[in-house]
Design a protein around this motif. Structure first.
Motif, short mmCIF file in Angstrom:
data_model
loop_
_atom_site.label_atom_id
_atom_site.label_comp_id
_atom_site.label_asym_id
_atom_site.label_seq_id
_atom_site.Cartn_x
_atom_site.Cartn_y
_atom_site.Cartn_z
N PRO A 192 1.65 -8.52 -6.25
CA PRO A 192 0.80 -7.68 -5.40
C PRO A 192 0.20 -8.44 -4.22
O PRO A 192 0.05 -7.87 -3.13
CB PRO A 192 -0.31 -7.21 -6.36
N ALA A 193 -0.14 -9.71 -4.42
CA ALA A 193 -0.71 -10.50 -3.32
C ALA A 193 0.29 -10.64 -2.18
O ALA A 193 -0.07 -10.54 -1.00
CB ALA A 193 -1.13 -11.87 -3.84
N ILE A 194 1.55 -10.86 -2.51
CA ILE A 194 2.58 -10.99 -1.48
C ILE A 194 2.78 -9.66 -0.76
O ILE A 194 2.82 -9.60 0.48
CB ILE A 194 3.90 -11.49 -2.10
N LEU A 195 2.91 -8.57 -1.52
CA LEU A 195 3.18 -7.27 -0.91
C LEU A 195 2.01 -6.80 -0.06
O LEU A 195 2.21 -6.33 1.08
CB LEU A 195 3.49 -6.24 -2.01
N TRP A 196 0.79 -6.91 -0.59
CA TRP A 196 -0.38 -6.53 0.20
C TRP A 196 -0.57 -7.47 1.38
O TRP A 196 -1.04 -7.07 2.45
CB TRP A 196 -1.64 -6.53 -0.67
N GLY A 197 -0.19 -8.74 1.20
CA GLY A 197 -0.28 -9.69 2.31
C GLY A 197 0.61 -9.29 3.47
O GLY A 197 0.21 -9.35 4.63
N VAL A 198 1.83 -8.85 3.16
CA VAL A 198 2.75 -8.38 4.21
C VAL A 198 2.17 -7.15 4.90
O VAL A 198 2.17 -7.04 6.13
CB VAL A 198 4.14 -8.08 3.62
N PHE A 199 1.67 -6.20 4.09
CA PHE A 199 1.10 -4.98 4.66
C PHE A 199 -0.05 -5.31 5.61
O PHE A 199 -0.11 -4.81 6.74
CB PHE A 199 0.60 -4.07 3.54
N PHE A 200 -0.97 -6.16 5.16
CA PHE A 200 -2.12 -6.48 6.00
C PHE A 200 -1.71 -7.34 7.20
O PHE A 200 -2.34 -7.26 8.26
CB PHE A 200 -3.21 -7.18 5.19
N GLY A 201 -0.68 -8.15 7.06
CA GLY A 201 -0.20 -8.90 8.21
C GLY A 201 0.26 -7.98 9.33
O GLY A 201 -0.04 -8.21 10.51
N VAL A 202 0.98 -6.92 8.97
CA VAL A 202 1.42 -5.93 9.96
C VAL A 202 0.22 -5.18 10.52
O VAL A 202 0.09 -4.98 11.74
CB VAL A 202 2.43 -4.95 9.34
N LEU A 203 -0.69 -4.75 9.63
CA LEU A 203 -1.88 -4.01 10.07
C LEU A 203 -2.74 -4.86 11.01
O LEU A 203 -3.22 -4.37 12.04
CB LEU A 203 -2.70 -3.60 8.85
N MET A 204 -2.92 -6.11 10.69
CA MET A 204 -3.72 -7.00 11.52
C MET A 204 -3.10 -7.15 12.91
O MET A 204 -3.81 -7.20 13.92
CB MET A 204 -3.87 -8.36 10.84
N THR A 205 -1.77 -7.23 12.96
CA THR A 205 -1.09 -7.34 14.25
C THR A 205 -1.37 -6.10 15.11
O THR A 205 -1.64 -6.21 16.31
CB THR A 205 0.43 -7.50 14.04
#
Length: 248
Positions: free
Chosen positions: A91-104
Motif C-alpha cells: 500500500p505504501a508503494i501504491l499510495w506513494g505513486v498516486f500521491f506523486g502524481v497528485l503532487m505534480t
C-alpha cells in the motif's frame, strides 16, 4: 474516568510534541550553521541540495537523540525495526505513486496545461538529476519519518492512545495531531509564496502525514512510512525530469 493529573500529562505531552515537531527542523538548521563555522559545509545559497543533505542528517540525528531521551520517561515503540506482522509496504508503494502524481498536478498545474518545462529552482543536468533522485528516492524518507513518525507519533501514542474510528478503519489521534504538525512544518512555502499550489501542498502534506502515521501504527514499524515517503517524492521528481526533457 480521566483525572486532572491525566489531562495535565496529556497536555504536557502535546506541548512537547508540538515543540519538537516544529523545532527539530530549526534545530537541525542551527546545527548546520554552527558546524559550518568550523567545517565549512554548505550554505543554501552555495548548494541547496548539499545543504539539504547535511540538514537532514542533523535532523535524523536529533530525532534519534530525542527518542533516546524521551524513552527514559515514557517507554514507547519507535518502530526502528522490521514490521513484526503485516508490513503495509505494498500500500505504501501504491499510495506513494498516486500521491506523486497528485503532487505534480498540484505543484505544476499551469505548466502542465501549457506543456511548459517546470522551473524546479535548479539547473536540470546529469549531476542534479542523480543528486535529487537519490535525495528524494532514498534519503528523505528516513531523515523525515524517524523524527516525525518514530519519535513524535511513537511518543504521543504512548501517552494519548485514544482512537479515531471511521467505519471499519481506526487510528490513534496522535497520528492526526502529528500529521497537522507535519503540514505546519511545510508552511514556510505558503507564507513565502501564497498561492493555490502552496495551499494545496498543505492539504496533501496533512493527508500524507495521516497515511504515514496509519502505516506506522498498524505495522508497528517505520519502514512503510519511509518507503511511501520516498516513493511519492521521487515519482514527482521523475515526472518533472521526464516532462522537462520532453518539452525543452
Amino acid at each position: 474516568m480521566i483525572t486532572l493529573l491525566r489531562i495535565l500529562w496529556i497536555a504536557f505531552a502535546l506541548i512537547v510534541t508540538i515543540v519538537l515537531g516544529l523545532g527539530i527542523p530549526y534545530l537541525a538548521a542551527y546545527s548546520v550553521h554552527y558546524a559550518n563555522l568550523v567545517l565549512h559545509f554548505a550554505q543554501p545559497t552555495d548548494s541547496l541540495l548539499k545543504y539539504l543533505y547535511i540538514h537532514h542528517a542533523f535532523q535524523l540525528a536529533w530525532g534519534l537523540v530525542f527518542i533516546a531521551l524521551l524513552k527514559r520517561f515514557v517507554p514507547f515503540d519507535a518502530g526502528l525495526h522490521p514490521p513484526p506482522d503485516k508490513s503495509y509496504i505494498v500500500p505504501a508503494i501504491l499510495w506513494g505513486v498516486f500521491f506523486g502524481v497528485l503532487m505534480t498536478v498540484v505543484d505544476y498545474l499551469p505548466d502542465l496545461l501549457a506543456r511548459r518545462p517546470m522551473d524546479l529552482g535548479f539547473p536540470v543536468n546529469r549531476d542534479s538529476i542523480v543528486g535529487w533522485t537519490l535525495f528524494e528516492g532514498v534519503y528523505v524518507g528516513p531523515t523525515e519519518e524517524i523524527p516525525f513518525r518514530s519519535l513524535l507519533v511513537g511518543f504521543l501514542m504512548a501517552v494519548m492512545p485514544a482512537q479515531l474510528r471511521v467505519g471499519r478503519y481506526s487510528m490513534s489521534w496522535a497520528g492526526i495531531v502529528v500529521a497537522a504538525i507535519f503540514a505546519l512544518a511545510h508552511v514556510n512555502n505558503l507564507i513565502a509564496h501564497p498561492s493555490w499550489a502552496t495551499a494545496g501542498q498543505q492539504v496533501y502534506a496533512f493527508a500524507l502525514g495521516v497515511l504515514y502515521a496509519y502505516w506506522f501504527e498498524k505495522s508497528r514499524s517505520v519502514i512503510a512510512p519511509i518507503i511511501g515517503h520516498n516513493v511519492s517524492d521521487v515519482v514527482e521528481y521523475a515526472i518533472c525530469f521526464g516532462l522537462i526533457a520532453l518539452w525543452s
